[in-house]
Design an enzyme around this catalytic site. Structure first.
Site, PDB file in Angstrom:
ATOM      1  N   SER A 131     -11.115  -0.734  -1.110  1.00  0.00           N
ATOM      2  CA  SER A 131      -9.790  -0.699  -0.368  1.00  0.00           C
ATOM      3  C   SER A 131     -10.166  -1.004   1.238  1.00  0.00           C
ATOM      4  O   SER A 131      -9.349  -1.511   1.942  1.00  0.00           O
ATOM      5  CB  SER A 131      -9.404   0.629  -0.402  1.00  0.00           C
ATOM      6  OG  SER A 131      -8.418   0.957  -1.665  1.00  0.00           O
ATOM      7  N   ASP A 134       0.800  -1.277   0.071  1.00  0.00           N
ATOM      8  CA  ASP A 134      -0.013   0.110   0.173  1.00  0.00           C
ATOM      9  C   ASP A 134       0.913   1.254   0.020  1.00  0.00           C
ATOM     10  O   ASP A 134       1.908   1.307  -0.586  1.00  0.00           O
ATOM     11  CB  ASP A 134      -1.183   0.011   1.208  1.00  0.00           C
ATOM     12  CG  ASP A 134      -2.189   0.689   0.803  1.00  0.00           C
ATOM     13  OD1 ASP A 134      -2.427   1.679   1.006  1.00  0.00           O
ATOM     14  OD2 ASP A 134      -3.460  -0.099   0.667  1.00  0.00           O
ATOM     15  N   HIS A 143      -3.829   6.132   3.343  1.00  0.00           N
ATOM     16  CA  HIS A 143      -4.550   5.070   2.943  1.00  0.00           C
ATOM     17  C   HIS A 143      -3.921   3.784   3.271  1.00  0.00           C
ATOM     18  O   HIS A 143      -4.909   2.885   3.788  1.00  0.00           O
ATOM     19  CB  HIS A 143      -4.414   4.984   1.164  1.00  0.00           C
ATOM     20  CG  HIS A 143      -5.267   4.039   0.566  1.00  0.00           C
ATOM     21  ND1 HIS A 143      -4.825   2.439   0.457  1.00  0.00           N
ATOM     22  CD2 HIS A 143      -6.561   3.936   0.030  1.00  0.00           C
ATOM     23  CE1 HIS A 143      -5.780   1.886  -0.139  1.00  0.00           C
ATOM     24  NE2 HIS A 143      -6.909   2.577  -0.359  1.00  0.00           N
TER      25      HIS A 143
END
Length: 776
Positions: free
Chosen positions: A555, A153, A219
């Protein structure tokens, strides 16, 4: 998905046409031309399985690599040698064309850009099961402390409370990973929770801010804490969604592989991370990223498909997001059968920002804002179409597009903006209204109404088209309409939930209709999880940066499944990736909290194309009763069925059984026959009859008799032979056949049903899809 939009990670940068197995010269030249147009000069050379697990190079790999380095010592960017063989390098047109023709090379392709697919969710999932679970797990002596979740990620914010290692035991001795040093990150940032942190960059990239495992986007931190975050009491987003934040497997370790920047995730970096993760010793790999739906890479030209194949060969379960390109069909990403592909659903929490009209009529809205407006409706209200500039475009004004509104008509007012086009974001409308000194925005959008976005201090909310009729009627029938927009409040026990998120990518797969994708669904809407600690862009005026954030996307659903997979692995350390995958799929549910079928964003009943086997549960996979184990031979046969020859397959796989050959009939129709936890049949028409065989393994540890229950549409007859399976020992295998016969003249649409094996204690359900359409 919200996080993807906010941080501009939703770019459709580029993807290319790749060469097929034959690696014909003209296709290589097409790739080179595409590569030159994008001015990258970087190619991935994939050479299949590695020679061994000790890091030595295959002879052909070493020979080609040496020839490249002789021409340019700085050409090499990444060298893959642990889990698979190959490298990424800057190559000339002649070099790329030459290497593509050499023995041992499976594919050569330009380095693609992959995009990111972006509390209460775990409490909600806890009660979404109809299966009675033992108070003690099968292997009560095992501990999730020894399970490692690797995450590819944007990096991690190690100071977050979600990554504390309080009460955790020593790092497993088998762990071989590392915590890389950077200007803003040292090995001391790791601990017994965060045990690995790597980053990957192009050596010629001079942007030092990317040369770190530290998250500069948010994220990766959010994803990591969702999968395995430690328990944090009193977590919230400025008071919203307040509660205890925790990951799905809070006892598991985390290893972060930072492969993404604000400009996307390079395929060459993703492959390096897979290669390292295999050597480091992770148990679960979680990837909340994938190719956009507009690009459909072949499996040997897709970095995620390549890396995950070799990870699964090495006993690692790989969980990937399905993508955020819904609700259109055939948009699902990460479709390889060895991947566990995750769709997104809502939970029973709603972030309401209501509109109050004159006369105190309340209209329910959705959105996260900290509105400073008064609670009473005292602010002038106007329909945007009435505020069009002189000689302006009334359609643009109705949608509140930039430079379409008359400042004299909008200043100091709340503006009603239509949002019939998904491409027009609410953020764009807010900017347009702000530019002409408007006071607030009421956006009309049935899709976005179901997913709260964050608008900060600005009063903004989203309402449905049905409620919009009420507001417009009020505006059109009142001489001086007024309203206010209330700050957001958290509503729980919202019904119905779960529902399929509108953005969640849908099946069928673009590669084959003979495997159902996605495989499973999990919460991916309005998920609260850890955030990087210096993000002032998310902070309302006068507030410190948030420690937690609320975002949506597949996600967010992916790490929910990764966390459960880690829990299953910790209690069943000898289970294969396919057994864990089966346990998660066959114990899924298909009902919402109204005891009715799960629905989509449009209100229609969801199908396996929307959610695969259904909504994941947290307790069911720990004791599934029976599992479907997809063998190495199944995966190799799959490669045969999609067109690869035996010589190429022998290069790709290191675990190919002795004497393996492709089946004589290797058509794509036979993909149905691999031992998958779901069943999909295409070209099912006329008087067609299809016989499908499946094998299940008993993992309940005791004597049991299972009976088949079939849920089938009226157009089809389904016979299960035998319809009873008797097991006497643990790990015993039994096979059965399913005979599908069409009773109607033809199929007007795809048909859906299921086969469930039950012994009164466990229910093992497999969905099926019957289609008259071809594989592509």
């Amino acid at each position: 998905m919200k996080g993807d939009l906010v941080f501009m990670l939703f770019y459709f940068l580029f993807f290319v046409s790749f060469l097929r197995e034959a690696r014909a010269a003209e296709l290589v030249e097409d790739n080179i031309n595409n590569n030159q147009k994008n001015n990258t000069g970087v190619y991935i050379v994939y050479m299949g399985a590695a020679d061994s697990t000790n890091g030595s190079l295959r002879n052909d790999h070493a020979h080609i690599l040496i020839s490249v380095l002789k021409r340019n010592q700085s050409a090499l960017l990444h060298n893959y040698k642990h889990g698979f063989s190959g490298f990424a390098a800057r190559l000339t047109e002649e070099d790329a064309l030459s290497i593509a023709q050499k023995p041992g090379v499976v594919s050569v392709f330009p380095d693609p850009i992959i995009k990111l697919h972006t509390t209460r969710s775990w409490d909600f999932l806890k009660y979404q099961t109809s299966i009675k679970i033992d108070s003690k797990p099968n292997n009560s002596s095992t501990s999730s402390d020894d399970t490692v979740i690797g995450i590819l990620d944007t990096g991690i914010w190690p100071e977050s409370a979600s990554f504390t290692d309080l009460d955790m035991g020593p790092i497993p001795k088998r762990w071989k990973g590392t915590c890389m040093k950077a200007q803003d990150f040292t090995p001391s940032n790791c601990n017994r929770k965060l045990i690995g942190a790597r980053f990957y960059n192009d050596p010629e990239d001079e942007s030092s801010e990317f040369l770190t495992p530290r998250d500069i986007i948010g994220h990766g931190t959010h994803v990591a804490s969702t999968a395995a975050g430690s328990t944090v009491v009193g977590a919230s987003y400025y008071g919203l969604a307040e509660g205890t934040a925790k990951g799905g497997s809070p006892g598991s370790r985390i290893a972060m592989y930072r492969v993404c920047t604000p400009f996307g995730c390079r395929g060459s970096a993703i492959l390096s991370a897979f290669d390292d993760a295999i050597a480091d010793g992770v148990d679960v790999l979680s990837l909340s990223l994938g190719s956009p739906a507009a690009f459909k890479p072949e499996l040997t030209e897709d970095p995620i498909a390549i890396g995950s194949f070799h990870a699964v060969e090495n006993g690692i379960i790989v969980v990937c997001s399905a993508g955020n390109d819904g609700p259109s069909s055939k948009t699902v990403a990460n479709v390889a059968p060895w991947i566990l592909t995750v769709a997104a659903t809502t939970i029973d929490r709603d972030f309401q920002s209501n509109v109050v009209l004159g006369g105190n009529t309340v209209i329910k809205g959705e959105g996260i804002n900290f509105s400073p407006l008064k609670q009473s409706p005292v602010y002038p209200l106007i329909n945007a179409q009435s505020a069009v500039q002189a000689n302006g475009d009334s359609v643009a004004a109705r949608k509140c597009q930039l430079d379409s509104l008359d400042k004299d008509k909008v200043k100091g007012k709340i503006v009603i903006c239509d949002s019939t086009s998904y491409s027009d974001s609410v953020e764009d409308k807010i900017e347009a209204v702000k530019n002409v000194e408007g006071l607030g925005v009421i956006a009309i959008d049935d899709l976005i109404r179901a997913v709260a976005s964050t608008y900060g201090d600005f009063p903004a909310t989203v309402i449905s088209s049905k409620d919009a009729d009420k507001i417009l009627l009020y505006v059109n029938s009142t001489s001086e309409p007024v309203a206010t927009i209330l700050p957001t409040v958290t509503m729980t026990e919202y019904k119905p939930a779960p529902a399929i998120a509108y953005f969640s990518s849908r099946g069928p797969s673009y590669i084959s209709r003979n495997i159902i994708k996605p495989d499973i669904a999990a919460p991916g809407v309005e998920i609260l999880a850890a955030w990087m600690g210096n993000d002032t862009s998310q902070a309302p005026k006068g507030k410190d940066p948030p420690l937690f954030n609320v975002i949506s996307g597949t996600s967010m659903s992916c790490p929910h499944v990764s966390g459960v997979a880690a829990s299953v692995k910790s209690q069943n350390p000898t289970w294969s990736p396919s057994a864990i995958k089966s346990a998660i799929m066959t114990t899924a549910i298909q009902k919402n909290n109204l005891k009715a079928p799960i629905t989509t964003d449009s209100g229609s009943i969801a199908t396996p194309y929307d959610y695969g086997a259904g909504e994941m549960t947290t307790s069911g996979p720990l004791q599934p009763g029976l599992v479907y184990e997809t063998s190495t031979t199944d995966y190799l046969n799959y490669l045969c069925y999609i067109g690869f020859n035996i010589s190429t397959i022998k290069i790709i796989s290191k675990t190919i059984p002795e004497g393996f050959v492709c089946p004589q009939d290797s058509s794509s129709d036979n993909i149905t026959d691999i031992n998958y936890p779901s069943i999909a049949i295409s070209k099912f028409e006329g008087k067609n009859t299809k016989n499908v065989t499946r094998t299940v393994t008993n993992v309940a540890g005791d004597d049991a008799v299972y009976t088949a229950i079939v849920d089938t549409p009226s157009e089809v007859t389904v016979n299960v032979i035998p319809d009873k399976l008797q097991f006497t020992t643990n790990s015993q295998k039994q096979s059965y056949q399913v005979i599908f016969s069409l009773t109607a003249t033809s199929l007007k649409e795809d048909l859906f049903g299921s086969i469930t094996w039950t012994n009164g204690r466990y229910s093992v359900r497999s969905p099926f899809v019957l289609s008259s359409k071809s594989n592509v």
